[in-house]
Design an enzyme around this catalytic site. Structure first.
Site, short mmCIF file in Angstrom:
data_model
loop_
_atom_site.label_atom_id
_atom_site.label_comp_id
_atom_site.label_asym_id
_atom_site.label_seq_id
_atom_site.Cartn_x
_atom_site.Cartn_y
_atom_site.Cartn_z
N ASP A 142 1.11 -1.32 0.04
CA ASP A 142 0.13 -0.02 -0.22
C ASP A 142 0.93 1.31 -0.08
O ASP A 142 2.25 1.34 0.93
CB ASP A 142 -1.17 -0.44 1.55
N HIS A 143 0.99 2.16 -1.02
CA HIS A 143 1.52 2.86 -1.49
C HIS A 143 1.22 4.40 -0.46
O HIS A 143 1.96 5.27 -0.42
CB HIS A 143 2.16 3.18 -2.65
#
Ligand code: COA
Length: 540
Positions: free
Chosen positions: A512-513
């Site tokens: 999850d950036h």
């Protein structure tokens, strides 16, 4: 306890008035002033409140019935002795300032020269004071025609549009949404059309209010606009034009529902409270089932009748499959995913694993690559704590975890489940192998408890036994990363002087950036691949 009756009050002369909503049920305990039914004529809708507090023992009307003054609506078991005094009293409705008749044309002069600026005040509101302005329909500069709505007012019992008495240009509006207004207060200034000697304006109508309610005074001057009843001809699907009573509008506002999106089931396209409840219920169900992504505005995939193309079978999705679908959509839509790829050289690990087969059999454990992968992931999470995090639901904090629990995706006939191996960093390969087998068996037998599937920091999804050279797994939110394991294969690897056949395991890490950046993943993944490549590192 006396049984009291609530009757239809004076309906302003209207007979055979439609009951469009029954707001109570047998057994309901009513308070004084609580609405019992909603009645509607062509011109107006009105809520009929009870003057008697107590329990509803019977309901004498149904939605769709037509009633006239004096008809019994409900019977109420009155609360306490005080209520007995009210037995003879005619049930009354509040002075709902609503119009019953079509506006009457008058010729009262309001402007002798044109164009003239006409001050438009708030008209007679049937005795109601401090009425909420729920909508301002015009702005300065707007060209309007006589009868166009300037504002919409709403009391607890009725909503009404205040029309312009003249055609012209809006010079100014003295009122904002949310204001409370009373009769006589300045509403707007309108520059009337040229060459008008006298402006025809609607006079105050005969109010559809009960006898006991104060009746609106006749409009003293022609420029006084009148309260306009909801227009039954309006389409419920056209936004502001939605056709709904005050109670329904209030419910819609409380729930944040746009009335334009509601399909009306009431007479003449009127939106009912149940239409709003049904809409909200459906919305929640669609979001929970993953059919509709919450807040994204993404339209659902259209329904297709596949049977038109050939034979089909319909199979009901299991609960697990439905939950997985919802979780995957939620994660995919909320978390910007990045996937990094690498190959781990598992030649030595596999040689070691195979050398331990005899001992594994003696222990009654099947030693697959999975416990090694779990151990390697756990040690990389310890070494690179920036990866052992979750994004807090407030979107403003990173939760740093001091524990290392690893989830393992297990394919079962009922669907995909992810049991969690707790404190994987503190456990040895044998223990991890035992727990993997135990969890996988529990998963397939449907015996996992909710706590077995909670608290994961990172998930491993292995399709290695099945095949494939790589895939991009979806993060098991609120975790921030997941590793996809594909099928190991012997590949030629350059050792600096020659190609060597090495057993290479294709791995991918999706993250999850929002919570993790590429450098964090680079460090974490390199550590993990190195640990699998040389499992002695797991001792360090
Ligand atoms: N490459 C090559 N062979 C592999 C492998 C890999 N990456 N991973 C496992 N294998 C081999 C194993 O060594 C074993 O062979 P062996 O009996 O000769 O030793 C065989 O494949 C079967 O392994 P399996 O019983 O599946 O054990 P596992 O520990 O690898 O996996 C589970 C256990 C529970 C993860 C697995 O059974 C499972 O359910 N995987 C599916 C997960 C999934 O659906 N993920 C997708 C989510 S979208």
């Amino acid at each position: 306890m006396a049984i009291e009756i609530v009757k239809v009050p004076d309906t302003g002369g209207a007979d055979a008035v439609d009951v469009i909503e029954v707001c109570v049920a047998v057994g309901d305990v009513l308070e004084v002033e609580q609405s019992v039914v909603v009645l509607e004529t062509d011109k107006v809708s009105m809520e009929i409140p009870t003057e008697i507090a107590g329990k509803v023992v019977s309901i004498k009307v149904n939605e769709g019935d037509q009633v006239s003054e004096g008809d019994v609506l409900i019977e109420v078991e009155a609360e306490g002795e005080a209520a007995v005094d009210k037995v003879a009293e005619e049930p009354q409705v509040e002075a709902a300032p609503v119009a019953a008749e079509a506006p009457v044309e008058t010729t009262a002069p309001v402007a002798s020269t044109a164009p003239a600026e006409i001050e438009v005040p708030i008209p007679d509101l049937g005795g109601a004071d401090n009425v909420d302005v729920i909508e301002v329909c015009v702005s300065a500069g707007d060209e309007i025609a006589e009868g166009d709505s300037l504002i919409v007012l709403e009391t607890d019992k009725a909503s009404m549009e205040i029309p312009s008495p003249v055609s012209g240009t809006v010079v100014s509006i003295a009122i904002n949404e949310g204001d409370k207004v009373s009769e006589g207060q300045a509403l707007a200034v309108i520059k009337g059309v040229a060459e008008v000697d006298a402006v025809s304006a609607p006079a105050a109508p005969a109010p559809a209010v009960p006898e006991a309610a104060p009746k609106p005074e006749p409009a003293p001057q022609a420029q006084v606009p009148v309260a306009k009843a909801p227009d039954a001809s309006k389409e419920s699907g056209s936004g502001d034009a939605a056709y709904a009573g005050p109670a329904v509008r209030k419910l819609a506002r409380q729930l944040g529902v746009n009335l334009a999106k509601i399909s009306a089931s009431g007479p003449r396209g009127r939106i009912m409270k149940n239409d709003i409840r049904g809409f909200v219920k459906q919305l929640i169900s669609d979001v929970e089932s993953g059919k509709l992504a919450s807040g994204t505005g993404i339209p659902p995939i259209p329904e297709v009748d596949f049977s038109q193309f050939g034979e089909i079978d319909m199979e009901k999705m299991t609960k697990i499959k439905k939950v997985t679908a919802a979780n995957m959509s939620r994660s995919w839509l909320n978390a910007p995913h990045v996937t990094q790829f690498d190959d781990a050289d598992i030649t030595e690990m596999e040689a070691f694993r195979k050398s331990m087969k005899g001992e594994a059999e003696k222990r009654g454990v099947k030693l697959t690559p999975m416990p090694f992968l779990i151990k390697a992931a756990a040690s990389a999470l310890v070494a690179e704590p920036s990866f052992n995090v979750s994004l807090h639901a407030d979107g403003e904090h990173i939760v740093r975890k001091k524990y290392v629990h690893i989830g393992m995706a297990v394919d079962t006939p009922a669907g995909l489940v992810v049991p969690v191996i707790r404190d994987a960093d503190k456990k040895g390969i044998w223990q991890l192998a035992e727990e993997c087998a135990e969890m996988a068996a529990k998963a397939r037998d449907g015996k996992l408890m909710p706590r077995d599937m909670q608290g994961g920091c990172f998930t491993i999804s292995s399709l290695g036994a099945l095949g494939g050279t790589g895939f991009t797994p979806i993060v098991n939110a609120p975790e921030v990363a997941i590793m996809g394991v594909s099928k190991a294969a012997i590949k030629p690897v350059w050792n600096g002087s020659e190609f060597e056949p090495r057993q290479m395991l294709p791995l991918t890490v999706s993250y999850d950036h929002r919570a993790i950046n590429g450098a964090d993943c680079g460090r974490f993944f390199t550590l993990l691949v190195a640990a699998i490549g040389d499992i002695r590192r797991l001792l360090l």
